[in-house]
Each structure stands twice: as structure tokens, then as C-alpha cells.
Design a protein around this motif. Structure first.
Motif, PDB file in Angstrom:
ATOM      1  N   VAL A 145      37.714  -8.560   9.091  1.00 24.35           N
ATOM      2  CA  VAL A 145      36.681  -7.543   9.307  1.00 24.35           C
ATOM      3  C   VAL A 145      36.578  -6.622   8.095  1.00 24.35           C
ATOM      4  CG1 VAL A 145      36.101  -5.499  10.676  1.00 24.35           C
ATOM      5  CG2 VAL A 145      36.766  -7.610  11.820  1.00 24.35           C
ATOM      6  N   GLY A 146      37.707  -6.212   7.546  1.00 27.47           N
ATOM      7  CA  GLY A 146      37.702  -5.335   6.382  1.00 27.47           C
ATOM      8  C   GLY A 146      37.056  -5.984   5.169  1.00 27.47           C
ATOM      9  N   VAL A 147      37.378  -7.244   4.920  1.00 25.96           N
ATOM     10  CA  VAL A 147      36.789  -7.948   3.774  1.00 25.96           C
ATOM     11  C   VAL A 147      35.291  -8.158   3.989  1.00 25.96           C
ATOM     12  CG1 VAL A 147      36.802 -10.137   2.503  1.00 25.96           C
ATOM     13  CG2 VAL A 147      38.951  -9.002   3.050  1.00 25.96           C
ATOM     14  N   VAL A 148      34.889  -8.478   5.207  1.00 24.69           N
ATOM     15  CA  VAL A 148      33.455  -8.645   5.496  1.00 24.69           C
ATOM     16  C   VAL A 148      32.720  -7.324   5.293  1.00 24.69           C
ATOM     17  CG1 VAL A 148      31.807  -9.086   7.365  1.00 24.69           C
ATOM     18  CG2 VAL A 148      33.725 -10.639   7.003  1.00 24.69           C
ATOM     19  N   ARG A 149      33.306  -6.243   5.756  1.00 19.31           N
ATOM     20  CA  ARG A 149      32.665  -4.930   5.559  1.00 19.31           C
ATOM     21  C   ARG A 149      32.528  -4.597   4.078  1.00 19.31           C
ATOM     22  NH1 ARG A 149      32.948  -1.027   9.863  1.00 19.31           N
ATOM     23  NH2 ARG A 149      31.686   0.198   8.412  1.00 19.31           N
ATOM     24  N   LEU A 150      33.540  -4.931   3.284  1.00 19.37           N
ATOM     25  CA  LEU A 150      33.454  -4.720   1.842  1.00 19.37           C
ATOM     26  C   LEU A 150      32.364  -5.594   1.226  1.00 19.37           C
ATOM     27  CD1 LEU A 150      37.216  -4.523   0.780  1.00 19.37           C
ATOM     28  CD2 LEU A 150      35.542  -2.664   0.771  1.00 19.37           C
ATOM     29  N   GLN A 165      29.713  -6.603   2.642  1.00 17.42           N
ATOM     30  CA  GLN A 165      28.410  -6.098   3.069  1.00 17.42           C
ATOM     31  C   GLN A 165      28.013  -4.831   2.324  1.00 17.42           C
ATOM     32  OE1 GLN A 165      28.989  -5.633   7.288  1.00 17.42           O
ATOM     33  NE2 GLN A 165      28.289  -7.713   7.725  1.00 17.42           N
ATOM     34  N   GLY A 166      28.906  -4.316   1.502  1.00 14.74           N
ATOM     35  CA  GLY A 166      28.569  -3.148   0.708  1.00 14.74           C
ATOM     36  C   GLY A 166      29.186  -1.848   1.173  1.00 14.74           C
ATOM     37  N   ASP A 167      29.879  -1.852   2.294  1.00 14.73           N
ATOM     38  CA  ASP A 167      30.570  -0.635   2.736  1.00 14.73           C
ATOM     39  C   ASP A 167      31.731  -0.360   1.794  1.00 14.73           C
ATOM     40  OD1 ASP A 167      28.878  -0.457   4.869  1.00 14.73           O
ATOM     41  OD2 ASP A 167      30.251  -1.399   6.285  1.00 14.73           O
ATOM     42  N   LYS A 168      31.978   0.895   1.544  1.00 19.40           N
ATOM     43  CA  LYS A 168      33.035   1.279   0.599  1.00 19.40           C
ATOM     44  C   LYS A 168      34.018   2.233   1.262  1.00 19.40           C
ATOM     45  CE  LYS A 168      31.161  -0.781  -2.941  1.00 19.40           C
ATOM     46  NZ  LYS A 168      31.610  -2.102  -3.216  1.00 19.40           N
ATOM     47  N   PRO A 169      35.311   1.948   1.126  1.00 17.32           N
ATOM     48  CA  PRO A 169      36.302   2.912   1.600  1.00 17.32           C
ATOM     49  C   PRO A 169      36.336   4.122   0.678  1.00 17.32           C
ATOM     50  CG  PRO A 169      37.373   0.995   0.640  1.00 17.32           C
ATOM     51  CD  PRO A 169      35.908   0.724   0.632  1.00 17.32           C
ATOM     52  N   HIS A 170      36.756   5.244   1.209  1.00 12.59           N
ATOM     53  CA  HIS A 170      36.768   6.487   0.433  1.00 12.59           C
ATOM     54  C   HIS A 170      37.762   6.452  -0.725  1.00 12.59           C
ATOM     55  CE1 HIS A 170      34.290   7.945   3.627  1.00 12.59           C
ATOM     56  NE2 HIS A 170      34.225   9.152   3.103  1.00 12.59           N
ATOM     57  N   GLU A 171      38.855   5.731  -0.576  1.00 10.24           N
ATOM     58  CA  GLU A 171      39.894   5.755  -1.605  1.00 10.24           C
ATOM     59  C   GLU A 171      39.896   4.508  -2.481  1.00 10.24           C
ATOM     60  OE1 GLU A 171      43.740   7.069  -0.382  1.00 10.24           O
ATOM     61  OE2 GLU A 171      42.892   8.354   1.168  1.00 10.24           O
ATOM     62  N   GLY A 172      38.886   3.661  -2.407  1.00  5.47           N
ATOM     63  CA  GLY A 172      38.813   2.503  -3.291  1.00  5.47           C
ATOM     64  C   GLY A 172      39.083   1.187  -2.592  1.00  5.47           C
ATOM     65  N   ILE A 183      42.832  -0.721  -3.307  1.00  4.31           N
ATOM     66  CA  ILE A 183      43.956  -0.230  -2.507  1.00  4.31           C
ATOM     67  C   ILE A 183      43.757  -0.572  -1.031  1.00  4.31           C
ATOM     68  CG2 ILE A 183      43.111   2.124  -2.102  1.00  4.31           C
ATOM     69  CD1 ILE A 183      46.056   2.995  -2.647  1.00  4.31           C
ATOM     70  N   PHE A 184      42.521  -0.572  -0.582  1.00  2.00           N
ATOM     71  CA  PHE A 184      42.221  -0.927   0.803  1.00  2.00           C
ATOM     72  C   PHE A 184      42.619  -2.378   1.083  1.00  2.00           C
ATOM     73  CE2 PHE A 184      39.134  -2.485   3.996  1.00  2.00           C
ATOM     74  CZ  PHE A 184      39.542  -1.700   5.061  1.00  2.00           C
ATOM     75  N   VAL A 185      42.220  -3.291   0.199  1.00  2.00           N
ATOM     76  CA  VAL A 185      42.569  -4.704   0.379  1.00  2.00           C
ATOM     77  C   VAL A 185      44.080  -4.899   0.272  1.00  2.00           C
ATOM     78  CG1 VAL A 185      42.308  -7.018  -0.605  1.00  2.00           C
ATOM     79  CG2 VAL A 185      40.310  -5.548  -0.347  1.00  2.00           C
ATOM     80  N   ALA A 186      44.724  -4.171  -0.631  1.00  2.00           N
ATOM     81  CA  ALA A 186      46.178  -4.271  -0.759  1.00  2.00           C
ATOM     82  C   ALA A 186      46.869  -3.849   0.541  1.00  2.00           C
ATOM     83  CB  ALA A 186      46.665  -3.416  -1.927  1.00  2.00           C
ATOM     84  N   ARG A 225      47.381   4.560   7.814  1.00  2.20           N
ATOM     85  CA  ARG A 225      47.003   4.688   6.401  1.00  2.20           C
ATOM     86  C   ARG A 225      45.680   3.979   6.114  1.00  2.20           C
ATOM     87  NH1 ARG A 225      45.799   7.211   2.459  1.00  2.20           N
ATOM     88  NH2 ARG A 225      46.389   6.492   0.411  1.00  2.20           N
ATOM     89  N   LEU A 226      45.457   2.805   6.708  1.00  5.73           N
ATOM     90  CA  LEU A 226      44.180   2.117   6.528  1.00  5.73           C
ATOM     91  C   LEU A 226      43.025   2.958   7.049  1.00  5.73           C
ATOM     92  CD1 LEU A 226      45.126  -1.550   7.423  1.00  5.73           C
ATOM     93  CD2 LEU A 226      44.056  -0.804   5.293  1.00  5.73           C
ATOM     94  N   TYR A 227      43.240   3.594   8.173  1.00  7.26           N
ATOM     95  CA  TYR A 227      42.225   4.480   8.736  1.00  7.26           C
ATOM     96  C   TYR A 227      41.904   5.613   7.767  1.00  7.26           C
ATOM     97  CZ  TYR A 227      39.960   7.594  12.093  1.00  7.26           C
ATOM     98  OH  TYR A 227      39.076   8.437  12.716  1.00  7.26           O
ATOM     99  N   ASP A 228      42.961   6.185   7.168  1.00  2.00           N
ATOM    100  CA  ASP A 228      42.767   7.253   6.189  1.00  2.00           C
ATOM    101  C   ASP A 228      42.022   6.756   4.945  1.00  2.00           C
ATOM    102  OD1 ASP A 228      44.116   8.990   7.834  1.00  2.00           O
ATOM    103  OD2 ASP A 228      45.993   8.897   6.703  1.00  2.00           O
ATOM    104  N   ILE A 229      42.401   5.597   4.452  1.00  5.77           N
ATOM    105  CA  ILE A 229      41.781   5.045   3.251  1.00  5.77           C
ATOM    106  C   ILE A 229      40.296   4.785   3.486  1.00  5.77           C
ATOM    107  CG2 ILE A 229      41.696   3.032   1.704  1.00  5.77           C
ATOM    108  CD1 ILE A 229      44.753   2.859   2.060  1.00  5.77           C
ATOM    109  N   TRP A 230      39.973   4.276   4.660  1.00  2.51           N
ATOM    110  CA  TRP A 230      38.579   3.964   4.961  1.00  2.51           C
ATOM    111  C   TRP A 230      37.725   5.239   5.052  1.00  2.51           C
ATOM    112  CZ3 TRP A 230      36.041  -0.333   4.337  1.00  2.51           C
ATOM    113  CH2 TRP A 230      34.738  -0.423   4.846  1.00  2.51           C
ATOM    114  N   GLY A 231      38.363   6.323   5.383  1.00  4.74           N
ATOM    115  CA  GLY A 231      37.623   7.588   5.456  1.00  4.74           C
ATOM    116  C   GLY A 231      37.634   8.202   6.826  1.00  4.74           C
ATOM    117  N   GLY A 232      38.600   7.801   7.666  1.00  5.11           N
ATOM    118  CA  GLY A 232      38.670   8.328   9.014  1.00  5.11           C
ATOM    119  C   GLY A 232      39.104   9.776   9.077  1.00  5.11           C
ATOM    120  N   VAL A 233      39.858  10.222   8.110  1.00  2.00           N
ATOM    121  CA  VAL A 233      40.331  11.603   8.080  1.00  2.00           C
ATOM    122  C   VAL A 233      39.906  12.203   6.751  1.00  2.00           C
ATOM    123  CG1 VAL A 233      42.357  13.081   8.077  1.00  2.00           C
ATOM    124  CG2 VAL A 233      42.297  11.091   9.555  1.00  2.00           C
TER     125      VAL A 233
END
Length: 122
Positions: free
Chosen positions: A51-56, A58-65, A68-71, A112-120
Motif C-alpha cells: 500500500v505504501g509503495v502504491v501510494r508513492l 500514485q504521487g502521494d508524498k510522505p512529510h519526511e521523504g 526514509i519511508f520505504v526504508a 514511526r511510519l505514521y509520523d513519517i507519513w505526516g500523521g503527527v
């Protein structure tokens, strides 16, 4: 990211950690049913990675890059299987402790993934 999937993965990882922690408390090594639980938790982490790779893609971007999100996604996928493999080499209660620790690590990685994506927002 899908918040419900992140929560489900974290809760399942904590349940696995508690289950294996209880087995360690009872001086038991990991058993076959623990490995079934590990497979379920790993499957949730795999779904989250896809799901994370598909969202990336599709053009969605995590807040912290994205890197690092894929890692973190890959690390989350590997946490429980690595602990399971280590528990096979330690057929005492410490194998169960290892899997409990792996489940706890996966739950922390979900936060941490939630934080990286921009949840907080800080």
C-alpha cells in the motif's frame, strides 16, 4: 497510508509480543502456533509495504521523504521474520523473548511510519 491498516498492524504486533512474552514467562520456546501468528503479522506488514509503495507511485508524498519511508516499510516487514528465525536457533524461553521483542519493535515502527507519513505534526 491507511490509518486503519497501521493500527491493525501495530495491535497485531503487540498481541504477538504479549503472546510470546507469556510463553517466555511460562519457560516455553516458540511453538508452531506462534509461527502462524508471526505469519499473520508479517502478512499485515507486507500489505502495508505494498500500500505504501502504491501510494508513492500514485504521487502521494510522505512529510519526511520517500526514501526514509520505504526504508522503514522494509524494516517493518523484516522485524518479525528476523525475530522468528532467531527464535529457531534458540529453542528455549529466550526464543519467545526474541519474538516478543520483534513484535514490540514492529509496533514502534508503525508509530514511526505514521509520523513519517505526516500523521503527527510537530
Amino acid at each position: 497510508m491507511i490509518d486503519a491498516l497501521t493500527v491493525a498492524t501495530a495491535v497485531a504486533a503487540l498481541a504477538l509480543a504479549a503472546w510470546c512474552g507469556y510463553a517466555a514467562f511460562r519457560d516455553q520456546p516458540t511453538k508452531d502456533w506462534h509461527f502462524i501468528g508471526m505469519a499473520v503479522v508479517t502478512l499485515l506488514a507486507l500489505v502495508q509495504l505494498v500500500v505504501g509503495v502504491v501510494r508513492l507511485a500514485q504521487g502521494d508524498k510522505p512529510h519526511e521523504g520517500g526514501v526514509i519511508f520505504v526504508a522503514y516499510l522494509i524494516g517493518a516487514l523484516c522485524a518479525v521474520p528476523a525475530a522468528g528465525l532467531l527464535s529457531l536457533s534458540e529453542r528455549t524461553k529466550w526464543g519467545s523473548v526474541t519474538v516478543a521483542a520483534g513484535g514490540f519493535v514492529l509496533a514502534v515502527l508503525q508509530v514511526r511510519l505514521y509520523d513519517i507519513w505526516g500523521g503527527v505534526s510537530a
